[in-house]
Design a protein around this motif. Structure first.
Motif, PDB file in Angstrom:
ATOM      1  N   PHE A  75      60.130  19.995   7.830  1.00  0.00           N
ATOM      2  CA  PHE A  75      60.195  19.578   6.424  1.00  0.00           C
ATOM      3  C   PHE A  75      60.434  20.785   5.520  1.00  0.00           C
ATOM      4  O   PHE A  75      61.215  20.713   4.563  1.00  0.00           O
ATOM      5  CB  PHE A  75      58.895  18.874   6.020  1.00  0.00           C
ATOM      6  CG  PHE A  75      58.798  17.446   6.480  1.00  0.00           C
ATOM      7  CD1 PHE A  75      59.221  16.401   5.678  1.00  0.00           C
ATOM      8  CD2 PHE A  75      58.285  17.141   7.737  1.00  0.00           C
ATOM      9  CE1 PHE A  75      59.133  15.087   6.102  1.00  0.00           C
ATOM     10  CE2 PHE A  75      58.190  15.827   8.176  1.00  0.00           C
ATOM     11  CZ  PHE A  75      58.618  14.798   7.357  1.00  0.00           C
ATOM     12  N   MET A  76      59.751  21.900   5.816  1.00  0.00           N
ATOM     13  CA  MET A  76      59.856  23.088   4.969  1.00  0.00           C
ATOM     14  C   MET A  76      61.238  23.743   5.085  1.00  0.00           C
ATOM     15  O   MET A  76      61.864  24.058   4.068  1.00  0.00           O
ATOM     16  CB  MET A  76      58.768  24.092   5.355  1.00  0.00           C
ATOM     17  CG  MET A  76      58.701  25.319   4.466  1.00  0.00           C
ATOM     18  SD  MET A  76      57.213  26.292   4.743  1.00  0.00           S
ATOM     19  CE  MET A  76      57.421  26.724   6.472  1.00  0.00           C
ATOM     20  N   SER A  77      61.721  23.931   6.310  1.00  0.00           N
ATOM     21  CA  SER A  77      63.024  24.584   6.496  1.00  0.00           C
ATOM     22  C   SER A  77      64.170  23.709   5.986  1.00  0.00           C
ATOM     23  O   SER A  77      65.149  24.218   5.437  1.00  0.00           O
ATOM     24  CB  SER A  77      63.238  24.938   7.974  1.00  0.00           C
ATOM     25  OG  SER A  77      63.178  23.774   8.777  1.00  0.00           O
ATOM     26  N   THR A  78      64.022  22.386   6.149  1.00  0.00           N
ATOM     27  CA  THR A  78      65.053  21.468   5.635  1.00  0.00           C
ATOM     28  C   THR A  78      65.131  21.535   4.115  1.00  0.00           C
ATOM     29  O   THR A  78      66.220  21.546   3.536  1.00  0.00           O
ATOM     30  CB  THR A  78      64.765  20.019   6.077  1.00  0.00           C
ATOM     31  OG1 THR A  78      64.684  19.971   7.502  1.00  0.00           O
ATOM     32  CG2 THR A  78      65.853  19.069   5.608  1.00  0.00           C
ATOM     33  N   LEU A  79      63.964  21.583   3.460  1.00  0.00           N
ATOM     34  CA  LEU A  79      63.931  21.670   1.999  1.00  0.00           C
ATOM     35  C   LEU A  79      64.585  22.970   1.531  1.00  0.00           C
ATOM     36  O   LEU A  79      65.367  22.981   0.571  1.00  0.00           O
ATOM     37  CB  LEU A  79      62.490  21.586   1.491  1.00  0.00           C
ATOM     38  CG  LEU A  79      62.299  21.701  -0.026  1.00  0.00           C
ATOM     39  CD1 LEU A  79      63.049  20.599  -0.760  1.00  0.00           C
ATOM     40  CD2 LEU A  79      60.811  21.652  -0.387  1.00  0.00           C
ATOM     41  N   LYS A  80      64.276  24.070   2.234  1.00  0.00           N
ATOM     42  CA  LYS A  80      64.883  25.363   1.865  1.00  0.00           C
ATOM     43  C   LYS A  80      66.403  25.324   2.061  1.00  0.00           C
ATOM     44  O   LYS A  80      67.153  25.895   1.263  1.00  0.00           O
ATOM     45  CB  LYS A  80      64.260  26.486   2.687  1.00  0.00           C
ATOM     46  CG  LYS A  80      62.836  26.825   2.251  1.00  0.00           C
ATOM     47  CD  LYS A  80      62.282  27.988   3.030  1.00  0.00           C
ATOM     48  CE  LYS A  80      60.897  28.376   2.511  1.00  0.00           C
ATOM     49  NZ  LYS A  80      60.339  29.509   3.259  1.00  0.00           N
ATOM     50  N   TYR A  81      66.858  24.663   3.125  1.00  0.00           N
ATOM     51  CA  TYR A  81      68.290  24.543   3.383  1.00  0.00           C
ATOM     52  C   TYR A  81      68.968  23.743   2.261  1.00  0.00           C
ATOM     53  O   TYR A  81      70.020  24.134   1.749  1.00  0.00           O
ATOM     54  CB  TYR A  81      68.528  23.856   4.736  1.00  0.00           C
ATOM     55  CG  TYR A  81      69.975  23.478   4.978  1.00  0.00           C
ATOM     56  CD1 TYR A  81      70.920  24.445   5.327  1.00  0.00           C
ATOM     57  CD2 TYR A  81      70.412  22.163   4.829  1.00  0.00           C
ATOM     58  CE1 TYR A  81      72.263  24.116   5.515  1.00  0.00           C
ATOM     59  CE2 TYR A  81      71.748  21.813   5.034  1.00  0.00           C
ATOM     60  CZ  TYR A  81      72.659  22.796   5.374  1.00  0.00           C
ATOM     61  OH  TYR A  81      73.977  22.461   5.560  1.00  0.00           O
ATOM     62  N   LEU A  82      68.354  22.624   1.875  1.00  0.00           N
ATOM     63  CA  LEU A  82      68.918  21.799   0.802  1.00  0.00           C
ATOM     64  C   LEU A  82      68.963  22.572  -0.517  1.00  0.00           C
ATOM     65  O   LEU A  82      69.924  22.475  -1.276  1.00  0.00           O
ATOM     66  CB  LEU A  82      68.103  20.513   0.642  1.00  0.00           C
ATOM     67  CG  LEU A  82      68.248  19.473   1.764  1.00  0.00           C
ATOM     68  CD1 LEU A  82      67.206  18.370   1.616  1.00  0.00           C
ATOM     69  CD2 LEU A  82      69.652  18.870   1.770  1.00  0.00           C
ATOM     70  N   GLN A  83      67.903  23.349  -0.783  1.00  0.00           N
ATOM     71  CA  GLN A  83      67.862  24.123  -2.024  1.00  0.00           C
ATOM     72  C   GLN A  83      68.909  25.237  -2.021  1.00  0.00           C
ATOM     73  O   GLN A  83      69.449  25.584  -3.077  1.00  0.00           O
ATOM     74  CB  GLN A  83      66.458  24.695  -2.241  1.00  0.00           C
ATOM     75  CG  GLN A  83      65.442  23.623  -2.611  1.00  0.00           C
ATOM     76  CD  GLN A  83      64.064  24.183  -2.900  1.00  0.00           C
ATOM     77  OE1 GLN A  83      63.687  25.237  -2.400  1.00  0.00           O
ATOM     78  NE2 GLN A  83      63.286  23.458  -3.699  1.00  0.00           N
TER      79      GLN A  83
END
Length: 380
Positions: free
Chosen positions: A3-11
């Motif tokens: 969840f954390m790495s995906t959010l950073k990727y999207l940002q």
């Protein structure tokens, strides 16, 4: 981590830029690093002992390094942010774009094993509470008396750390709850509450400065019980929401705003998960609570049961009476309240009676401890 790495990727691709990763995940990266380091070191020692029977299992140096180091501290930082993270997440989930990120980008990942983010965020809290059990099992199986003493003292220190953390979390939960209540409870000015009081416009500003809103700002006050009741007035029944604190009772009118709480016009305003589901739902619908009358101190509150005989005569159901007296024992207000069920009425009456009893006992103790005779003179 998914969840954390995906959010950073999207940002990094300019999506969900307004979502604060720290508010959601706090120091999760640091916590993962330290926890993984502890586990690797721990299991390498076990593995070496299994492969080489003459290799000693020196747990004391490993435990000293991590439990007297950053392991518990990083857990504490994460745990103290947990309630705030759940609070923040609950409101982000109302957004369509954030919902797509959760469901389509993360939850469908096989590694998540169909678990949702709230279920994963709580995992570090559970791990912290299991560390004393691990230390206890090592202590139980140790044969060296010196080591046993060290393991036991370490276990007690970790348990104390958890107890201290629980106290801090409760304080934070209470602080957030009261902060939210300050936002949704409206204190009308005295001239709005009672038309008998006339105040010229030129004087209203000076009276407004003495605002009642700070009454709920005390961090030491506790909310003991709350809920919806019906207030019987001379010509109508009014929906009210009562807040029973450890020193006062607050009766508020339930009103709904046309704009929903957290709507597009007001921005995303979090709704505290510490509040009751009923009040959370009411706030999200645009509801707020207007104070009906002045707060009733518990030492000025008289509680009376309404006899069942009046049920048929006056059409009162599950009713009880609250009487507000001033310092001269004059009755200055009376509230006839009805609960939805008889058990609900009994619960309310029991909660109020207990709160009054505890408040009275506490203040009598303070008075008796504050009153003491002066020390006797040595000359007498």
């Amino acid at each position: 981590k998914i969840f954390m790495s995906t959010l950073k990727y999207l940002q990094s691709n300019e999506f969900l830029l307004d979502v604060d990763t720290w508010r959601l995940f706090a120091n999760l990266e640091e916590l993962n690093k330290i926890s993984l380091s502890f586990l690797k070191t721990f299991f390498e020692t076990v593995k070496e002992h299994v492969n080489k029977s003459d290799f000693p299992m020196d747990f004391s140096s490993i435990l000293r390094k991590f439990f007297q180091g950053d392991l518990c501290q990083t857990h504490q930082i994460y745990c103290l942010n947990y309630t705030s993270a759940v609070f923040y997440l609950e409101n982000l989930r109302q957004r369509e774009d954030f919902g797509i990120y959760l469901k389509q980008w993360c939850e469908q990942n096989k590694q998540c094993k169909r678990l949702h983010l709230p279920e994963l965020l709580v995992a570090p809290l559970h791990r912290l509470t299991r560390y004393p059990l691990l230390l206890h099992n090592i202590w139980k199986r140790s044969s060296d008396e010196t080591e046993k003493g060290f393991f036991w003292s370490l276990k007690e220190k970790v348990e104390k750390s958890i107890r201290d953390l629980e106290g801090k979390v409760k304080w934070l939960d209470n602080f957030q709850k009261f902060k939210q209540l300050q936002e949704v409870i409206i204190w009308p000015q005295v001239w709005d509450r009672d038309k008998r009081f006339f105040v010229p416009e030129c004087l209203k500003q000076s009276l407004k400065e003495n605002s009642s809103e700070n009454i709920l700002s005390s961090a030491n006050r506790l909310l003991l019980h709350e809920g919806r009741l019906t207030l019987a007035e001379s010509t109508r029944l009014l929906d009210v929401y009562l807040f029973l604190f450890d020193d006062l009772l607050l009766i508020t009118k339930m009103k709904r705003n046309k704009k929903k709480y957290g709507g597009s016009d007001t921005g995303l305003i979090p709704v505290c998960p510490c509040l009751t589901p009923e009040l959370q739902s009411f706030i999200r619908e645009g509801g707020f609570c207007t104070v009906l009358d002045q707060p009733i101190p518990l030492d000025r509150l008289i509680l009376k049961n309404v006899d069942p005989v009046h049920v048929t005569v006056f059409s009162l159901r599950n009713a009880f009476l609250i009487q507000h007296e001033n310092r001269y024992r004059q009755c200055i207000a009376v509230f006839l309240l009805q609960a939805q069920t008889e058990p609900a009425k009994k619960t309310w009456m029991s909660q109020i009676e207990t709160a009054i009893s505890n408040y009275t006992t506490q203040h009598e103790t303070k008075k008796s401890s504050g009153f003491c005779f002066p020390a006797e003179s040595s000359e007498i």
